[in-house]
Design a protein around this motif. Structure first.
Motif, PDB file in Angstrom:
ATOM      1  N   SER A  27       0.815  -1.216   0.000  1.00 52.31           N
ATOM      2  CA  SER A  27       0.000   0.000   0.000  1.00 52.31           C
ATOM      3  C   SER A  27       0.848   1.266   0.000  1.00 52.31           C
ATOM      4  CB  SER A  27      -0.953   0.010   1.195  1.00 52.31           C
ATOM      5  OG  SER A  27      -0.251   0.167   2.425  1.00 52.31           O
ATOM      6  N   TYR A  28       2.150   1.125   0.237  1.00 51.97           N
ATOM      7  CA  TYR A  28       3.043   2.286   0.165  1.00 51.97           C
ATOM      8  C   TYR A  28       4.351   1.927  -0.533  1.00 51.97           C
ATOM      9  CZ  TYR A  28       4.773   0.144   4.558  1.00 51.97           C
ATOM     10  OH  TYR A  28       5.245  -0.728   5.527  1.00 51.97           O
ATOM     11  N   ALA A  29       4.266   1.007  -1.479  1.00 46.36           N
ATOM     12  CA  ALA A  29       5.467   0.533  -2.176  1.00 46.36           C
ATOM     13  C   ALA A  29       6.152   1.639  -2.964  1.00 46.36           C
ATOM     14  CB  ALA A  29       5.104  -0.627  -3.097  1.00 46.36           C
ATOM     15  N   ASP A  30       5.379   2.632  -3.419  1.00 46.60           N
ATOM     16  CA  ASP A  30       5.960   3.730  -4.202  1.00 46.60           C
ATOM     17  C   ASP A  30       6.168   4.992  -3.367  1.00 46.60           C
ATOM     18  OD1 ASP A  30       3.261   4.235  -3.830  1.00 46.60           O
ATOM     19  OD2 ASP A  30       2.977   5.157  -5.805  1.00 46.60           O
ATOM     20  N   ALA A  31       6.094   4.882  -2.052  1.00 43.29           N
ATOM     21  CA  ALA A  31       6.137   6.063  -1.182  1.00 43.29           C
ATOM     22  C   ALA A  31       7.532   6.665  -1.082  1.00 43.29           C
ATOM     23  CB  ALA A  31       5.641   5.700   0.217  1.00 43.29           C
ATOM     24  N   ASP A  32       7.576   7.981  -1.047  1.00 45.69           N
ATOM     25  CA  ASP A  32       8.784   8.706  -0.660  1.00 45.69           C
ATOM     26  C   ASP A  32       8.764   9.001   0.835  1.00 45.69           C
ATOM     27  OD1 ASP A  32       9.945   9.086  -3.323  1.00 45.69           O
ATOM     28  OD2 ASP A  32       8.207  10.367  -3.672  1.00 45.69           O
ATOM     29  N   VAL A  33       7.582   9.327   1.344  1.00 45.13           N
ATOM     30  CA  VAL A  33       7.407   9.659   2.758  1.00 45.13           C
ATOM     31  C   VAL A  33       6.118   8.998   3.243  1.00 45.13           C
ATOM     32  CG1 VAL A  33       7.044  11.515   4.444  1.00 45.13           C
ATOM     33  CG2 VAL A  33       8.558  11.898   2.478  1.00 45.13           C
ATOM     34  N   VAL A  34       6.187   8.397   4.434  1.00 44.75           N
ATOM     35  CA  VAL A  34       4.986   7.868   5.079  1.00 44.75           C
ATOM     36  C   VAL A  34       4.834   8.557   6.429  1.00 44.75           C
ATOM     37  CG1 VAL A  34       3.821   5.861   6.065  1.00 44.75           C
ATOM     38  CG2 VAL A  34       5.107   5.641   3.930  1.00 44.75           C
ATOM     39  N   ILE A  35       3.719   9.247   6.598  1.00 52.21           N
ATOM     40  CA  ILE A  35       3.399   9.911   7.852  1.00 52.21           C
ATOM     41  C   ILE A  35       2.703   8.917   8.764  1.00 52.21           C
ATOM     42  CG2 ILE A  35       1.977  11.732   8.894  1.00 52.21           C
ATOM     43  CD1 ILE A  35       2.403  13.302   6.233  1.00 52.21           C
ATOM     44  N   ILE A  36       3.087   8.902  10.026  1.00 58.28           N
ATOM     45  CA  ILE A  36       2.445   8.007  10.980  1.00 58.28           C
ATOM     46  C   ILE A  36       2.364   8.701  12.338  1.00 58.28           C
ATOM     47  CG2 ILE A  36       4.599   6.831  11.650  1.00 58.28           C
ATOM     48  CD1 ILE A  36       2.827   4.219  11.695  1.00 58.28           C
ATOM     49  N   GLY A  37       1.254   8.519  13.028  1.00 56.75           N
ATOM     50  CA  GLY A  37       1.064   9.150  14.322  1.00 56.75           C
ATOM     51  C   GLY A  37       1.519   8.258  15.465  1.00 56.75           C
ATOM     52  N   GLU A 105       8.200   1.519  17.339  1.00 54.30           N
ATOM     53  CA  GLU A 105       9.467   1.194  16.699  1.00 54.30           C
ATOM     54  C   GLU A 105       9.274   0.239  15.529  1.00 54.30           C
ATOM     55  OE1 GLU A 105      13.794  -0.860  17.680  1.00 54.30           O
ATOM     56  OE2 GLU A 105      12.710   0.170  19.289  1.00 54.30           O
ATOM     57  N   GLU A 106       8.430  -0.754  15.713  1.00 52.82           N
ATOM     58  CA  GLU A 106       8.211  -1.727  14.648  1.00 52.82           C
ATOM     59  C   GLU A 106       7.568  -1.061  13.431  1.00 52.82           C
ATOM     60  OE1 GLU A 106       8.506  -5.218  12.600  1.00 52.82           O
ATOM     61  OE2 GLU A 106       9.453  -4.599  14.481  1.00 52.82           O
ATOM     62  N   ALA A 107       6.593  -0.178  13.667  1.00 55.71           N
ATOM     63  CA  ALA A 107       5.935   0.516  12.561  1.00 55.71           C
ATOM     64  C   ALA A 107       6.918   1.413  11.817  1.00 55.71           C
ATOM     65  CB  ALA A 107       4.765   1.333  13.088  1.00 55.71           C
ATOM     66  N   VAL A 108       7.719   2.175  12.573  1.00 57.30           N
ATOM     67  CA  VAL A 108       8.704   3.068  11.944  1.00 57.30           C
ATOM     68  C   VAL A 108       9.729   2.261  11.162  1.00 57.30           C
ATOM     69  CG1 VAL A 108      10.554   4.720  12.425  1.00 57.30           C
ATOM     70  CG2 VAL A 108       8.372   4.909  13.631  1.00 57.30           C
ATOM     71  N   HIS A 109      10.167   1.145  11.727  1.00 53.62           N
ATOM     72  CA  HIS A 109      11.165   0.308  11.052  1.00 53.62           C
ATOM     73  C   HIS A 109      10.621  -0.245   9.738  1.00 53.62           C
ATOM     74  CE1 HIS A 109      14.527  -2.326  10.421  1.00 53.62           C
ATOM     75  NE2 HIS A 109      13.762  -3.398  10.468  1.00 53.62           N
ATOM     76  N   LYS A 110       9.368  -0.646   9.716  1.00 57.04           N
ATOM     77  CA  LYS A 110       8.767  -1.152   8.476  1.00 57.04           C
ATOM     78  C   LYS A 110       8.787  -0.075   7.393  1.00 57.04           C
ATOM     79  CE  LYS A 110       5.646  -4.600  10.479  1.00 57.04           C
ATOM     80  NZ  LYS A 110       4.223  -4.961  10.747  1.00 57.04           N
ATOM     81  N   ILE A 111       8.466   1.153   7.777  1.00 56.16           N
ATOM     82  CA  ILE A 111       8.461   2.248   6.808  1.00 56.16           C
ATOM     83  C   ILE A 111       9.872   2.517   6.297  1.00 56.16           C
ATOM     84  CG2 ILE A 111       8.035   4.713   6.506  1.00 56.16           C
ATOM     85  CD1 ILE A 111       5.792   4.357   8.685  1.00 56.16           C
ATOM     86  N   ALA A 112      10.832   2.662   7.225  1.00 53.16           N
ATOM     87  CA  ALA A 112      12.205   2.968   6.830  1.00 53.16           C
ATOM     88  C   ALA A 112      12.801   1.843   5.986  1.00 53.16           C
ATOM     89  CB  ALA A 112      13.060   3.221   8.068  1.00 53.16           C
ATOM     90  N   SER A 113      12.466   0.598   6.311  1.00 49.95           N
ATOM     91  CA  SER A 113      13.002  -0.545   5.570  1.00 49.95           C
ATOM     92  C   SER A 113      12.449  -0.615   4.160  1.00 49.95           C
ATOM     93  CB  SER A 113      12.685  -1.850   6.313  1.00 49.95           C
ATOM     94  OG  SER A 113      13.340  -1.884   7.564  1.00 49.95           O
ATOM     95  N   SER A 114      11.288   0.004   3.935  1.00 55.46           N
ATOM     96  CA  SER A 114      10.695   0.007   2.597  1.00 55.46           C
ATOM     97  C   SER A 114      11.390   0.991   1.664  1.00 55.46           C
ATOM     98  CB  SER A 114       9.211   0.365   2.689  1.00 55.46           C
ATOM     99  OG  SER A 114       9.031   1.769   2.891  1.00 55.46           O
ATOM    100  N   GLY A 115      12.225   1.855   2.233  1.00 60.23           N
ATOM    101  CA  GLY A 115      12.887   2.890   1.449  1.00 60.23           C
ATOM    102  C   GLY A 115      12.239   4.249   1.559  1.00 60.23           C
ATOM    103  N   ALA A 116      11.090   4.317   2.247  1.00 60.58           N
ATOM    104  CA  ALA A 116      10.419   5.599   2.462  1.00 60.58           C
ATOM    105  C   ALA A 116      10.955   6.273   3.716  1.00 60.58           C
ATOM    106  CB  ALA A 116       8.911   5.388   2.581  1.00 60.58           C
TER     107      ALA A 116
END
Length: 337
Positions: A27-37, A105-116
């Protein structure tokens, strides 16, 4: 688990950007930035309420929430020239610090690991530990530095008998090895905390803190230039942490621990623009916006603009790296508008 949405208030995205599910990488494979609260304020030592910060930051804008914000100064649209998604909030429970921090931490790590780039909306500053550690885990160990805007060092050891609180995350980060102490740059410190014992510990880690007296004497631009050189020495990327109380309470009253004598709103916005334009930012957080104490939404509006300034600068950096004409800060004047 499907996308959780917003914990406190309506399930809206940041100014109308598209939604994604942090647990569904497609759902965010093409993301540059993912915002998360990260709506956690269980580590607050004074005035609570930062759990309502993410929702306030998402909606604090008088313009249409249409997923578009052209920057007058930078001549880019950070919400369109970058692919920006909003994953909603991590489910945080103030009575369960360990679980909340682990889930963030797990959510942030998933985002960063995707390249976003993960862009986290706090929450009190306790969340800096999972935010920066989750980001750094996606890169080579000990190659991520920290630039930290704050009135307070947040390097305490124990807060009310606990290791975790909004006065301790920077010590925990350094102890964990996620961020090197000698690549930890703090900007805007002032006031009457911490005491000598904590300052001694900071000196042992070779942290570099730019207290407001030094910033006034030398100038903010000179201090930033020096900080950039240190941050990039033997490091490949930056984590940017913005505690809104770095600004004077006259510019950001809605925060848990206001400290007079800080940066102006203009100084913070210019600093964030410069960092995100000049440096390889891998992750970012905006924390300590506390709507219950925010007169006329002043603080939420500033936090919203900090985020937009960061996204616009990232978009401008990418555009300039693509070989086009480089951004000229005088361009609006040269254009006659």
């Amino acid at each position: 688990m499907s996308r959780y949405g917003a914990m406190f208030g309506p399930d809206i995205t940041f100014l109308g950007v598209d939604r994604c599910d942090v647990n569904d990488a497609s759902s965010y494979a093409d993301a540059d930035v993912v915002i998360i609260g990260a709506p956690f304020d269980g580590g607050t030592s004074n005035r609570p309420g930062a759990r309502f910060g993410p929702n306030a930051l998402r909606q604090a804008c008088y313009l249409p929430h249409d997923g578009s914000r052209p920057s007058l100064a930078l001549r880019v649209d950070g919400l369109k020239d970058l692919r920006v998604y909003d994953a909603g909030d991590v489910a945080c429970y103030s009575g369960d610090v360990e679980t909340s921090l682990a889930d963030i931490e797990e959510a942030v790590h998933k985002i960063a690991s995707s390249g976003a780039i993960p862009l986290i909306l706090g929450g009190d500053h306790t969340v800096a530990l999972p935010d920066a550690r989750g980001t750094a885990r996606a890169f080579t160990a000990r190659r991520t530095s920290m630039i930290h805007f704050d009135a307070h060092a947040d390097t305490g050891n124990i807060q009310f008998g606990h290791l975790h609180g909004h006065g301790t995350p920077m010590r925990r980060l350094i102890e964990s090895g996620a961020i090197r102490g000698d690549r930890f740059l703090q900007i805007g410190l002032r006031g009457y905390w911490p005491g000598p014992e904590t300052l001694d510990w900071m000196a042992q880690q070779r942290m570099r803190s730019y207290e407001m007296t030094e910033i006034v004497a030398r100038g903010l631009e000179e201090c930033l230039t020096e900080a950039f050189e240190i941050a990039l020495d033997e490091c490949d990327q930056i984590f940017l942490s913005v505690d809104i109380d770095v600004c004077d309470p006259g510019h950001a009253p809605g925060t848990g621990t206001p400290e007079p004598g800080g940066l102006s709103a203009r100084q913070l916005l210019d600093s964030v623009r410069r960092i995100c334009y000049e440096l390889p930012v891998a992750g970012m957080e905006v924390v300590e916006v506390s709507p219950p104490y925010d007169h006329a939404d002043i603080t939420a509006y500033l936090g919203n603009r900090v985020i937009l300034e960061a996204l616009s600068a990232m978009a401008r950096r990418r555009k300039d790296e693509g070989g086009g004409p480089r951004w000229n800060p005088l361009q609006p004047l040269l254009d006659g508008r």
